[in-house]
Write a protein that holds these residues in place. Structure first.
Motif, PDB file in Angstrom:
ATOM      1  N   SER A 458       0.839  -1.196   0.000  1.00 54.26           N
ATOM      2  CA  SER A 458       0.000   0.000   0.000  1.00 54.26           C
ATOM      3  C   SER A 458       0.874   1.245   0.000  1.00 54.26           C
ATOM      4  O   SER A 458       2.047   1.206   0.394  1.00 54.26           O
ATOM      5  CB  SER A 458      -0.941   0.021   1.209  1.00 54.26           C
ATOM      6  N   SER A 459       0.294   2.350  -0.436  1.00 52.65           N
ATOM      7  CA  SER A 459       1.001   3.630  -0.442  1.00 52.65           C
ATOM      8  C   SER A 459       0.010   4.742  -0.134  1.00 52.65           C
ATOM      9  O   SER A 459      -1.195   4.602  -0.361  1.00 52.65           O
ATOM     10  CB  SER A 459       1.662   3.879  -1.804  1.00 52.65           C
ATOM     11  N   GLU A 460       0.539   5.833   0.386  1.00 51.72           N
ATOM     12  CA  GLU A 460      -0.306   6.986   0.713  1.00 51.72           C
ATOM     13  C   GLU A 460       0.467   8.276   0.496  1.00 51.72           C
ATOM     14  O   GLU A 460       1.610   8.420   0.937  1.00 51.72           O
ATOM     15  CB  GLU A 460      -0.793   6.918   2.165  1.00 51.72           C
ATOM     16  N   LEU A 461      -0.158   9.202  -0.187  1.00 53.44           N
ATOM     17  CA  LEU A 461       0.355  10.554  -0.378  1.00 53.44           C
ATOM     18  C   LEU A 461      -0.640  11.507   0.265  1.00 53.44           C
ATOM     19  O   LEU A 461      -1.836  11.442  -0.027  1.00 53.44           O
ATOM     20  CB  LEU A 461       0.513  10.860  -1.867  1.00 53.44           C
ATOM     21  N   SER A 462      -0.181  12.368   1.162  1.00 50.29           N
ATOM     22  CA  SER A 462      -1.128  13.230   1.874  1.00 50.29           C
ATOM     23  C   SER A 462      -0.563  14.632   2.074  1.00 50.29           C
ATOM     24  O   SER A 462       0.650  14.851   2.042  1.00 50.29           O
ATOM     25  CB  SER A 462      -1.496  12.624   3.233  1.00 50.29           C
ATOM     26  N   TRP A 463      -1.482  15.566   2.280  1.00 50.44           N
ATOM     27  CA  TRP A 463      -1.154  16.970   2.573  1.00 50.44           C
ATOM     28  C   TRP A 463      -2.192  17.464   3.567  1.00 50.44           C
ATOM     29  O   TRP A 463      -3.387  17.423   3.301  1.00 50.44           O
ATOM     30  CB  TRP A 463      -1.185  17.802   1.298  1.00 50.44           C
ATOM     31  N   GLY A 464      -1.729  17.892   4.741  1.00 55.54           N
ATOM     32  CA  GLY A 464      -2.637  18.375   5.770  1.00 55.54           C
ATOM     33  C   GLY A 464      -2.106  19.638   6.412  1.00 55.54           C
ATOM     34  O   GLY A 464      -1.141  20.255   5.946  1.00 55.54           O
ATOM     35  N   ASN A 465      -2.721  20.041   7.501  1.00 54.19           N
ATOM     36  CA  ASN A 465      -2.281  21.237   8.207  1.00 54.19           C
ATOM     37  C   ASN A 465      -2.689  21.148   9.669  1.00 54.19           C
ATOM     38  O   ASN A 465      -3.544  20.351  10.055  1.00 54.19           O
ATOM     39  CB  ASN A 465      -2.881  22.496   7.582  1.00 54.19           C
ATOM     40  N   SER A 466      -2.059  21.974  10.481  1.00 55.22           N
ATOM     41  CA  SER A 466      -2.370  22.047  11.911  1.00 55.22           C
ATOM     42  C   SER A 466      -2.194  23.484  12.356  1.00 55.22           C
ATOM     43  O   SER A 466      -1.204  24.134  12.004  1.00 55.22           O
ATOM     44  CB  SER A 466      -1.432  21.130  12.700  1.00 55.22           C
ATOM     45  N   TYR A 467      -3.153  23.992  13.125  1.00 56.88           N
ATOM     46  CA  TYR A 467      -3.028  25.387  13.543  1.00 56.88           C
ATOM     47  C   TYR A 467      -2.238  25.500  14.841  1.00 56.88           C
ATOM     48  O   TYR A 467      -2.066  24.534  15.574  1.00 56.88           O
ATOM     49  CB  TYR A 467      -4.393  26.068  13.653  1.00 56.88           C
ATOM     50  N   PRO A 468      -1.709  26.688  15.149  1.00 54.86           N
ATOM     51  CA  PRO A 468      -0.800  26.850  16.287  1.00 54.86           C
ATOM     52  C   PRO A 468      -1.459  26.517  17.618  1.00 54.86           C
ATOM     53  O   PRO A 468      -2.676  26.623  17.796  1.00 54.86           O
ATOM     54  CB  PRO A 468      -0.413  28.335  16.225  1.00 54.86           C
ATOM     55  N   SER A 469      -0.628  26.114  18.584  1.00 54.14           N
ATOM     56  CA  SER A 469      -1.103  25.822  19.936  1.00 54.14           C
ATOM     57  C   SER A 469      -1.621  27.096  20.600  1.00 54.14           C
ATOM     58  O   SER A 469      -1.054  28.184  20.410  1.00 54.14           O
ATOM     59  CB  SER A 469       0.044  25.236  20.771  1.00 54.14           C
ATOM     60  N   PRO A 470      -2.680  26.995  21.400  1.00 57.98           N
ATOM     61  CA  PRO A 470      -3.211  28.193  22.058  1.00 57.98           C
ATOM     62  C   PRO A 470      -2.234  28.824  23.052  1.00 57.98           C
ATOM     63  O   PRO A 470      -2.340  30.012  23.355  1.00 57.98           O
ATOM     64  CB  PRO A 470      -4.463  27.671  22.773  1.00 57.98           C
ATOM     65  N   SER A 471      -1.264  28.059  23.552  1.00 52.95           N
ATOM     66  CA  SER A 471      -0.318  28.616  24.520  1.00 52.95           C
ATOM     67  C   SER A 471       0.743  29.489  23.857  1.00 52.95           C
ATOM     68  O   SER A 471       1.521  30.152  24.551  1.00 52.95           O
ATOM     69  CB  SER A 471       0.362  27.494  25.304  1.00 52.95           C
ATOM     70  N   THR A 472       0.789  29.502  22.510  1.00 49.47           N
ATOM     71  CA  THR A 472       1.779  30.327  21.806  1.00 49.47           C
ATOM     72  C   THR A 472       1.168  31.540  21.135  1.00 49.47           C
ATOM     73  O   THR A 472       1.878  32.506  20.839  1.00 49.47           O
ATOM     74  CB  THR A 472       2.509  29.490  20.741  1.00 49.47           C
TER      75      THR A 472
END
Length: 712
Positions: A458-472
């Motif tokens: 199997s193979s997987e190509l992905s693109w995602g994102n994550s927003y900054p931590s609230p403590s920063t």
């Protein structure tokens, strides 16, 4: 199935057997539980030629499947220990803390009979009732709610009945700790009710050492070329905490509908602690003396969760999940060096986190399936700072809305493609001012090739994102000690997460199983810390910045074997990784590692030995390394009682090392770590079962942690 939901966190269809006599005989032996264990052994003996032909581990659609034998289920005391005994190459079970991930470290979502469950459910699971374990990637079945990586435990079904399970844990040496859990489950036809109550208390002696070098800084408005600060604990400091939790769960479930609700409350407290350190400064910048840090913290949380699945006409399905989490936290801290003015930092915070997710799937015919998934999550933090350096209130609201379209096509019986395309819209507001307003694409492209029951690729190509931590992401600035300040930064970018993953599974027979992968993982615009010299502030100001990219490549090979009539189990992992960090405080690291687990069953006893080689890690903020980890476990089981003693890291230095290098600040640090320390632990469980298990329709294959916004 108990619960941990938001308080503590919240298989695939197969072709029918053309010749059921051979395959089913092995599964019958694996599915008999409780008083039937001896009978299962006799079946395995009498039908030896069938058991040899029946597959107890194999490649299936979307993943792999393993059937635990009677010895394994008898010795295990919960879901995690069951996985440890089964030694599944596609999974990683941490011997330090029991955390379960994929072999590549990706997060796992757990299900029992296709219903999403939580950590408390898994702790309350009765291993004797497990028929098989499915490990799946991007499964097609809509009951999995779009989860990427899944463990699905298939259990026997009740006509009525259940059990009450009592668990006690104790630990000493590295820390003194005790905990107790009561888990009770009752099933009547399509209804399931369970309740879990948990309490724990611990006391840990902590030692630390740090050498900090401050370069080209200001102190009392005077320029200083370089000063060194050494901090150490003359005697171990005592750290205490206690935790209580109660969860209620109700489930109604049939072939076409599942309705589940959780509700729970918890409390975590770190009572008053007084930590002493010896502080020494070069060039007599400040007097060398003992420093006192007094701190206490308490958090109260409550959560409710709903999970609804409906099969509609023409094989359409609708899946709805929601969660509401609330927490209230207070923290008080006072730091003082010698007779200097104390540094006071107190916090009060209230957190609200509601979210809802809706998924709709529609079969299109000709092995095509279309789906739509929408998720909305809101996190609201009201954080108050008071003390020496800061008296303010920070109101932070973060919203993330995600919309996906999914498409799955079975090109043949062996080859599948899966595509998920969508976007994430993130919006954050701090004190009435917008700090995040971004739209990011997300996609996954997956191919599965099930060559046969022994091989898959199997193979997987992905693109995602994550927003900054609230403590920063805030406007606060807080003084930690004489030479260190910490502040937040507005308008940090979302972190972008590209990845490429290829894995190969080879399960030639019931004795051997192999899994290998190559994995690239990127973290673009990662949040790291820059250490700045700012006039008017003594020392340095630690400031979050998104000027950082990480690129990591991992190679891994894992193999397991069950020998000597399945009494001896061996699992070995060999791997290497390379990580490069660019931007602020650039760095690179190559690491080699090996892991070994050996299990042996002897009558009512079992013995487990594990070894993890020394390993180094490079993250966006620091470099860490540790020495080897090893341990021996001895278990005993009779009837409904199990006991397990663990002896870990007898000759270890029990230290986790950390290093930071930057133009204005360098750090070399070590802290004692419970997971790396000499320790003895004991786990006892006793189960009181009752009722009638009659349903066998599932015996054959058929086809949230919440961050805080408080800066520390």
């Amino acid at each position: 199935m108990g619960a941990g939901l938001a308080c503590a966190g919240l298989a695939a269809a197969q072709e029918p057997q053309s010749e059921p006599t051979a395959a089913q005989a092995g599964e019958v032996a694996a599915s008999v539980t409780d008083s039937d264990t001896a009978y299962a052994d006799s079946i395995a003996t009498e039908l030896d030629e069938f058991v040899v032909e029946g597959r107890t581990q194999r490649v299936i659609k979307n993943g792999v499947e393993y059937m635990p034998d009677g010895k394994t289920k008898k010795m295990a005391h919960d879901a995690t220990s069951l996985l440890e005994f089964m030694q599944i190459p596609q999974l990683s079970v941490s011997p330090e803390n029991g955390q379960v991930t994929t072999a590549a470290g990706q997060q796992i979502t757990s299900f029992i009979n296709y219903v999403r469950v939580t950590e408390n459910d898994l702790n309350g699971l009765r291993p004797e009732e497990v028929l098989r374990v499915e490990v799946l990637d991007h499964p097609d079945d809509p009951r999995f709610g779009g989860a990427d990586h899944v463990i699905n435990y298939i259990l026997v079904k009740y006509d009525w009945g259940g059990y009450t399970k009592l668990t006690a844990n104790g630990e000493t040496l590295a820390r003194d700790a005790a905990s107790g859990t009561i888990y009770s489950k009752f099933v009547y036809k399509n209804w399931l009710f369970d309740v879990v109550g948990k309490a724990s208390i611990s006391k840990e002696d902590v030692e630390s050492y740090s050498r900090e070098t401050f370069k080209d800084i200001f102190f009392d408005n005077n320029h200083i070329n370089e000063v060194e600060r050494i901090s150490s604990t003359p005697t171990p400091n005592c750290k205490k905490n206690n935790f209580q939790e109660v969860i209620l769960h109700a489930l109604w479930n049939n072939e076409n509908t599942s309705i589940s609700h959780y509700i729970g409350i918890n409390r975590l407290a770190n009572p008053f602690t007084r930590n002493l350190t010896r502080e020494e400064f070069s060039d007599n910048l400040l007097p060398s003396s003992e420093a006192v840090n007094e701190e206490s913290q308490q958090s109260m949380g409550a959560a409710a969760q709903g999970d609804y699945f409906f099969t509609l006409s023409r094989k359409q399905s609708l899946h709805i999940m929601w969660n509401m989490y609330y927490a209230s936290t207070r923290r008080n801290s006072t730091y003082q060096l010698a007779d200097l003015t104390p540094i006071v930092a107190d916090n009060r915070e209230k957190t609200y986190v509601p979210w809802i997710e809706i998924e709709y799937t529609l079969p299109l015919g000709h092995n095509n399936k279309l789906g739509f998934r929408a998720l909305s999550r809101v996190a609201i933090y009201h954080t108050g700072y008071s003390g020496t350096s800061q008296n303010s209130r920070e109101d932070l609201s973060s919203t993330e809305n995600i919309l996906f379209a999914t498409y799955s096509h079975q090109l043949s019986q062996k080859l599948r493609i899966f595509t998920r395309l969508g976007a994430s819209y993130s919006y954050s507001d701090l004190n009435g001012s917008t700090i995040v307003n971004t739209l990011n694409p997300r996609f996954n492209f997956v191919t599965d090739y099930q060559i046969n029951q022994s091989n898959s690729l199997s193979s997987e190509l992905s693109w995602g994102n994550s927003y900054p931590s609230p403590s920063t992401t805030n406007d606060a600035i807080v003084q930690q000690n004489e030479l260190m300040w910490v502040k937040g930064t507005r308008n940090l970018k979302n972190m972008l997460l590209p990845s490429v993953y290829v894995d190969y599974n080879f399960i030639p027979n019931n004795t051997f199983s192999f899994s290998s992968y190559i994995f690239y993982e990127g973290m673009l615009n990662a949040c790291t810390f820059d250490y700045l010299s700012v006039p008017g502030y003594n020392g340095v100001v630690r400031t979050p910045t998104d000027n950082c990219d990480l690129h990591s490549i991992y190679l891994n090979l894992t193999g397991s074997a069950r020998l000597l009539n399945r009494s001896l189990g061996i699992k070995v992992t060999l791997g290497t990784s390379h990580t490069s960090k660019t931007g602020v405080n650039s760095d690179r690291l190559t690491s080699l590692y090996a892991k070994t687990w050996i299990t042996y069953f002897l009558g009512n006893f079992n013995f487990r030995l594990y070894y993890l080689s020394p390993q180094s890690f490079l993250s966006e903020t620091k470099k860490e390394w540790r020495r080897s980890i090893y341990g021996l476990s001895v278990g005993y089981s009779t009837g409904n009682f199990t006991a397990e003693a663990n002896f870990a890291d007898w000759f270890n230095s029990n230290r986790m090392y950390t290093a930071v290098h930057s133009p204005h600040y360098d750090l070399y640090n070590w802290d004692t770590d419970r997971d790396l320390s000499q320790r003895i632990s004991l786990t006892l469980t006793y189960t009181l079962p009752y009722g009638k298990k009659v349903s066998r329709d599932n015996e054959l294959p058929t086809g949230s942690h919440i961050n805080s916004a408080i800066m520390k």
